[in-house]
Each structure stands twice: as C-alpha cells, then as structure tokens.
Design a protein around this motif. Structure first.
Motif, PDB file in Angstrom:
ATOM      1  N   ALA A 195       2.647  11.495 -20.072  1.00  0.00           N
ATOM      2  CA  ALA A 195       3.697  11.169 -19.101  1.00  0.00           C
ATOM      3  C   ALA A 195       3.960  12.379 -18.214  1.00  0.00           C
ATOM      4  O   ALA A 195       3.895  13.518 -18.663  1.00  0.00           O
ATOM      5  CB  ALA A 195       4.985  10.767 -19.821  1.00  0.00           C
ATOM      6  N   ALA A 196       4.253  12.097 -16.960  1.00  0.00           N
ATOM      7  CA  ALA A 196       4.587  13.165 -16.022  1.00  0.00           C
ATOM      8  C   ALA A 196       5.646  12.625 -15.080  1.00  0.00           C
ATOM      9  O   ALA A 196       5.754  11.416 -14.880  1.00  0.00           O
ATOM     10  CB  ALA A 196       3.353  13.605 -15.243  1.00  0.00           C
ATOM     11  N   ALA A 197       6.442  13.513 -14.525  1.00  0.00           N
ATOM     12  CA  ALA A 197       7.466  13.105 -13.560  1.00  0.00           C
ATOM     13  C   ALA A 197       7.356  14.027 -12.358  1.00  0.00           C
ATOM     14  O   ALA A 197       8.081  15.015 -12.255  1.00  0.00           O
ATOM     15  CB  ALA A 197       8.857  13.173 -14.195  1.00  0.00           C
ATOM     16  N   PRO A 198       6.409  13.747 -11.457  1.00  0.00           N
ATOM     17  CA  PRO A 198       6.166  14.663 -10.346  1.00  0.00           C
ATOM     18  C   PRO A 198       7.411  14.879  -9.484  1.00  0.00           C
ATOM     19  O   PRO A 198       8.204  13.959  -9.280  1.00  0.00           O
ATOM     20  CB  PRO A 198       5.066  13.958  -9.552  1.00  0.00           C
ATOM     21  N   LEU A 199       7.533  16.098  -8.996  1.00  0.00           N
ATOM     22  CA  LEU A 199       8.631  16.464  -8.104  1.00  0.00           C
ATOM     23  C   LEU A 199       8.222  16.209  -6.663  1.00  0.00           C
ATOM     24  O   LEU A 199       7.046  16.335  -6.316  1.00  0.00           O
ATOM     25  CB  LEU A 199       8.950  17.951  -8.259  1.00  0.00           C
ATOM     26  N   VAL A 200       9.198  15.857  -5.861  1.00  0.00           N
ATOM     27  CA  VAL A 200       8.992  15.894  -4.415  1.00  0.00           C
ATOM     28  C   VAL A 200      10.071  16.802  -3.838  1.00  0.00           C
ATOM     29  O   VAL A 200      11.115  17.005  -4.455  1.00  0.00           O
ATOM     30  CB  VAL A 200       9.074  14.487  -3.766  1.00  0.00           C
ATOM     31  N   HIS A 201       9.799  17.357  -2.680  1.00  0.00           N
ATOM     32  CA  HIS A 201      10.744  18.302  -2.077  1.00  0.00           C
ATOM     33  C   HIS A 201      11.212  17.780  -0.728  1.00  0.00           C
ATOM     34  O   HIS A 201      10.422  17.236   0.042  1.00  0.00           O
ATOM     35  CB  HIS A 201      10.077  19.676  -1.934  1.00  0.00           C
ATOM     36  N   ASP A 202      12.518  17.938  -0.463  1.00  0.00           N
ATOM     37  CA  ASP A 202      13.025  17.509   0.847  1.00  0.00           C
ATOM     38  C   ASP A 202      12.784  18.627   1.871  1.00  0.00           C
ATOM     39  O   ASP A 202      12.171  19.651   1.552  1.00  0.00           O
ATOM     40  CB  ASP A 202      14.502  17.097   0.754  1.00  0.00           C
ATOM     41  N   THR A 203      13.249  18.403   3.080  1.00  0.00           N
ATOM     42  CA  THR A 203      12.920  19.358   4.147  1.00  0.00           C
ATOM     43  C   THR A 203      13.550  20.729   3.902  1.00  0.00           C
ATOM     44  O   THR A 203      13.063  21.737   4.400  1.00  0.00           O
ATOM     45  CB  THR A 203      13.408  18.827   5.510  1.00  0.00           C
ATOM     46  N   GLN A 204      14.625  20.775   3.071  1.00  0.00           N
ATOM     47  CA  GLN A 204      15.210  22.068   2.718  1.00  0.00           C
ATOM     48  C   GLN A 204      14.505  22.709   1.514  1.00  0.00           C
ATOM     49  O   GLN A 204      14.914  23.772   1.054  1.00  0.00           O
ATOM     50  CB  GLN A 204      16.692  21.895   2.357  1.00  0.00           C
ATOM     51  N   GLY A 205      13.507  21.999   0.995  1.00  0.00           N
ATOM     52  CA  GLY A 205      12.780  22.533  -0.154  1.00  0.00           C
ATOM     53  C   GLY A 205      13.415  22.188  -1.492  1.00  0.00           C
ATOM     54  O   GLY A 205      12.966  22.671  -2.525  1.00  0.00           O
ATOM     55  N   ARG A 206      14.466  21.359  -1.467  1.00  0.00           N
ATOM     56  CA  ARG A 206      15.104  20.983  -2.729  1.00  0.00           C
ATOM     57  C   ARG A 206      14.255  19.948  -3.471  1.00  0.00           C
ATOM     58  O   ARG A 206      13.772  18.998  -2.853  1.00  0.00           O
ATOM     59  CB  ARG A 206      16.507  20.410  -2.475  1.00  0.00           C
ATOM     60  N   ALA A 207      14.141  20.162  -4.795  1.00  0.00           N
ATOM     61  CA  ALA A 207      13.291  19.279  -5.597  1.00  0.00           C
ATOM     62  C   ALA A 207      14.074  18.070  -6.088  1.00  0.00           C
ATOM     63  O   ALA A 207      15.278  18.143  -6.326  1.00  0.00           O
ATOM     64  CB  ALA A 207      12.744  20.051  -6.788  1.00  0.00           C
ATOM     65  N   ARG A 208      13.381  16.943  -6.184  1.00  0.00           N
ATOM     66  CA  ARG A 208      13.900  15.817  -6.952  1.00  0.00           C
ATOM     67  C   ARG A 208      12.721  15.089  -7.588  1.00  0.00           C
ATOM     68  O   ARG A 208      11.571  15.304  -7.204  1.00  0.00           O
ATOM     69  CB  ARG A 208      14.743  14.875  -6.076  1.00  0.00           C
ATOM     70  N   ILE A 209      13.041  14.250  -8.587  1.00  0.00           N
ATOM     71  CA  ILE A 209      11.993  13.470  -9.248  1.00  0.00           C
ATOM     72  C   ILE A 209      11.630  12.307  -8.332  1.00  0.00           C
ATOM     73  O   ILE A 209      12.509  11.569  -7.869  1.00  0.00           O
ATOM     74  CB  ILE A 209      12.519  12.913 -10.591  1.00  0.00           C
ATOM     75  N   ALA A 210      10.346  12.160  -8.067  1.00  0.00           N
ATOM     76  CA  ALA A 210       9.909  11.124  -7.133  1.00  0.00           C
ATOM     77  C   ALA A 210      10.293   9.729  -7.636  1.00  0.00           C
ATOM     78  O   ALA A 210      10.757   8.889  -6.867  1.00  0.00           O
ATOM     79  CB  ALA A 210       8.402  11.222  -6.919  1.00  0.00           C
ATOM     80  N   ASP A 211      10.109   9.488  -8.937  1.00  0.00           N
ATOM     81  CA  ASP A 211      10.302   8.151  -9.480  1.00  0.00           C
ATOM     82  C   ASP A 211      11.182   8.234 -10.737  1.00  0.00           C
ATOM     83  O   ASP A 211      10.751   8.772 -11.761  1.00  0.00           O
ATOM     84  CB  ASP A 211       8.930   7.565  -9.845  1.00  0.00           C
ATOM     85  N   PRO A 212      12.431   7.716 -10.651  1.00  0.00           N
ATOM     86  CA  PRO A 212      13.344   7.821 -11.788  1.00  0.00           C
ATOM     87  C   PRO A 212      12.797   7.204 -13.078  1.00  0.00           C
ATOM     88  O   PRO A 212      13.128   7.654 -14.165  1.00  0.00           O
ATOM     89  CB  PRO A 212      14.585   7.044 -11.324  1.00  0.00           C
ATOM     90  N   ARG A 213      11.940   6.204 -12.952  1.00  0.00           N
ATOM     91  CA  ARG A 213      11.369   5.608 -14.177  1.00  0.00           C
ATOM     92  C   ARG A 213      10.463   6.601 -14.887  1.00  0.00           C
ATOM     93  O   ARG A 213      10.378   6.628 -16.107  1.00  0.00           O
ATOM     94  CB  ARG A 213      10.575   4.338 -13.832  1.00  0.00           C
ATOM     95  N   ALA A 214       9.785   7.430 -14.094  1.00  0.00           N
ATOM     96  CA  ALA A 214       8.909   8.440 -14.689  1.00  0.00           C
ATOM     97  C   ALA A 214       9.727   9.448 -15.492  1.00  0.00           C
ATOM     98  O   ALA A 214       9.286   9.942 -16.531  1.00  0.00           O
ATOM     99  CB  ALA A 214       8.110   9.155 -13.599  1.00  0.00           C
ATOM    100  N   LEU A 215      10.940   9.725 -15.012  1.00  0.00           N
ATOM    101  CA  LEU A 215      11.823  10.631 -15.737  1.00  0.00           C
ATOM    102  C   LEU A 215      12.110  10.080 -17.138  1.00  0.00           C
ATOM    103  O   LEU A 215      12.009  10.794 -18.133  1.00  0.00           O
ATOM    104  CB  LEU A 215      13.118  10.823 -14.947  1.00  0.00           C
ATOM    105  N   ASN A 216      12.425   8.798 -17.215  1.00  0.00           N
ATOM    106  CA  ASN A 216      12.704   8.203 -18.527  1.00  0.00           C
ATOM    107  C   ASN A 216      11.465   8.191 -19.413  1.00  0.00           C
ATOM    108  O   ASN A 216      11.563   8.409 -20.619  1.00  0.00           O
ATOM    109  CB  ASN A 216      13.254   6.784 -18.360  1.00  0.00           C
ATOM    110  N   ASP A 217      10.303   7.950 -18.811  1.00  0.00           N
ATOM    111  CA  ASP A 217       9.057   7.962 -19.590  1.00  0.00           C
ATOM    112  C   ASP A 217       8.834   9.331 -20.218  1.00  0.00           C
ATOM    113  O   ASP A 217       8.487   9.450 -21.394  1.00  0.00           O
ATOM    114  CB  ASP A 217       7.846   7.650 -18.691  1.00  0.00           C
TER     115      ASP A 217
END
Ligand SMILES: Nc1ncnc2c1ncn2[C@@H]1O[C@H](COP(=O)(O)OP(=O)(O)OP(=O)(O)O)[C@@H](O)[C@H]1O
Ligand SMILES: [Mg+2]
Length: 253
Positions: A67-89
C-alpha cells in the motif's frame, strides 16, 4: 526472497522553519525488528508518525505491504494525500503502540481491542470478540476483558494496547518508547511480550532507550540524529568496537 514490508524514500518534514526530518530512507523485510535510537528531539517520533500518516510528510514515499499513499503538492508546495482511500489502506497495514498507552478510557478492555477490527475492517463483532479473548490470553491479560483502563497498572494497560495493535494483524507494528512511562518493575513484562512478538516473526519498528533490548532482540539498529539516519547496522556491529564514533558517543551518554 524475503518480502519487503516497508519501503521509505526521502521523507522530509519541517515544523515551521525547523527541519525535523531531512531525508530518511529505510527498508524493512518481513520479520525485521528495527530498533530506532537517538537523542531527544532527533525526529524519532515524527518519523514513526509519518509512517502511518498521523503526521503528513512534506515529501517522500512510503510503501507498506503493497500500500502507498502518494503525496501531491499545491502551488505553494504544501503536501496532501492524493487519494484519501489510499490513506486508509496504508493505515490499515500498521498499528502503533504509544508511550502513554492511549487506550480509550471510556471503553472496556474488550471494546478497545475489537474497535478497529469491527469498525475499520468490518469483522463481525462476535468473531472479533473471540479473537480479542485469545489476544488477551496471549498478552497475559485473560480475565480483564470487562475491566476499564483506569483499573489497570501501566504495564497491564500497555499489554492491552499491544493486544489492540495485534487485533488487526498488522503487517508493520510501530512502537514509540513503549516502556518509558512504566515503573521499572513493569518494564520487563512489556519487553518480554515484545520479545515474544519478535520471535514470532512480527515486523516491528521500535523507538526505545532500552539498549540491552535493542542489542538482544533487534535485527537492525538505526541511529537517528538531527533528522537523518546517522548510521545503521546489525546490533553486533552497532554495539561493537567498529560502530560509528558518533553512535558510540551517543551510547556512552
Ligand atoms: N507538532 C509539532 N509542531 C512543532 N514542532 C514539533 C511537532 N512535533 C515535533 N516537533 C519538534 O520536532 C522535533 C523532533 O521531535 P520528535 O518528537 O520527533 O523527537 P524525538 O526524537 O521523538 O524525541 P524524544 O526522544 O524526546 O521523544 C522536536 O524539536 C520537536 O519539538
Ligand atoms: Mg519521541
């Protein structure tokens, strides 16, 4: 070939201007028991908390048992989890044991143990309760199912917390100083239980100050210093004369 349970690459994390993790890479294979040692404030807890995403890393990748929960970054460089379901996995593959046990005080021992299997994994309650009883026996707490956490000693609470962690049969167990809040005479009962889990082949990351335990039980010792892995190796090497001088200086404190 041994199965890779944990694969971490390039984890970084800052709090404000303070860079707490500065690029951590770590692999664990099934059955590895990795002792994480390091001084106060070096980033050990932050690292464990990043692994199950209690803390969101700024960058890097984490894979746990496929399982992996890839990060994506917004234009300010702040990270978030791309897919919340992946976070639970990803979270479902891990279980964490904390210094202060963190049992739910408004739930009985039994309810603490069945909560995740029932509510997260959809296990029927009766089945989860049977398994919880078996786990209580395993941790030496048979007969305490109906007790409340406040009725238990610290060592007993920690053994229940370990039973709770085992209840979802996690691929990776994370321990953050599991014996640091215990009276000295209670430390051994928890260390003995963790040693039994290691003997069973559980994959564990253990932040600890118990050097004898790290030396005797771990398959690998990792020294974290200032947010990086300063050195790592098998305990025979890390506790021997050829260890990194920086690690030897840490040990001598
Ligand atoms: N949520 C947070 N907000 C701001 N700073 C934090 C936060 N969590 C941790 N820190 C800071 O990050 C640094 C590393 O903390 P961390 O708890 O990971 O260290 P540690 O190695 O576990 O230390 P200890 O051995 O004392 O438990 C510390 O300077 C700490 O103050
Ligand atoms: Mg800590």
């Amino acid at each position: 070939m041994t199965e890779t349970v944990l694969r971490v690459r390039g984890i970084t994390k800052s709090f404000g201007a303070r860079a707490v993790l500065r690029g951590i890479d770590l692999d664990a294979h099934r059955g590895d028991v990795i002792a994480i040692l390091g001084g106060s404030g070096s980033g050990k807890s932050t690292f464990l908390r990043c692994l199950n995403l209690l803390e969101l890393p700024d960058a890097g990748t984490i894979e746990i048992a496929g399982a992996a929960a890839p990060l994506v970054h917004d234009t300010q460089g702040r990270a978030r989890i791309a897919d919340p379901r992946a976070l639970n996995d990803l979270r479902a593959k891990t279980a964490m044991v904390f210094q202060n046990f963190n049992l739910w005080t408004h739930m009985t021992v039994l309810d603490n143990i069945v909560a995740a299997p029932v509510h997260v994994h959809g296990v029927p309650r009766a089945e989860a309760a049977d398994r919880a009883q078996a786990l209580l026996e395993k941790v030496g707490m048979a007969g305490f199912a109906a007790h409340w956490p406040r009725q238990l000693s610290g060592g007993q609470q920690q053994r229940v917390a370990i039973a709770r962690a085992l209840a979802t049969d996690p691929d990776l167990m994370l321990f953050d100083e599991p014996t640091s809040a215990l009276d000295p005479e209670r430390v051994r009962e928890v260390l003995d239980l963790m040693r039994a889990l290691a003997d069973e082949g559980r994959t564990m990351l253990i932040v600890t100050h118990e050097m004898a335990f790290a030396r005797d039980v771990s398959t690998r010792v990792v020294h974290v210093r200032d947010g990086v892995i300063e050195s790592m190796g098998p305990p025979a090497l890390m506790f021997g004369a050829d260890a990194s001088p920086v690690f030897r200086a840490f040990l001598s404190h």
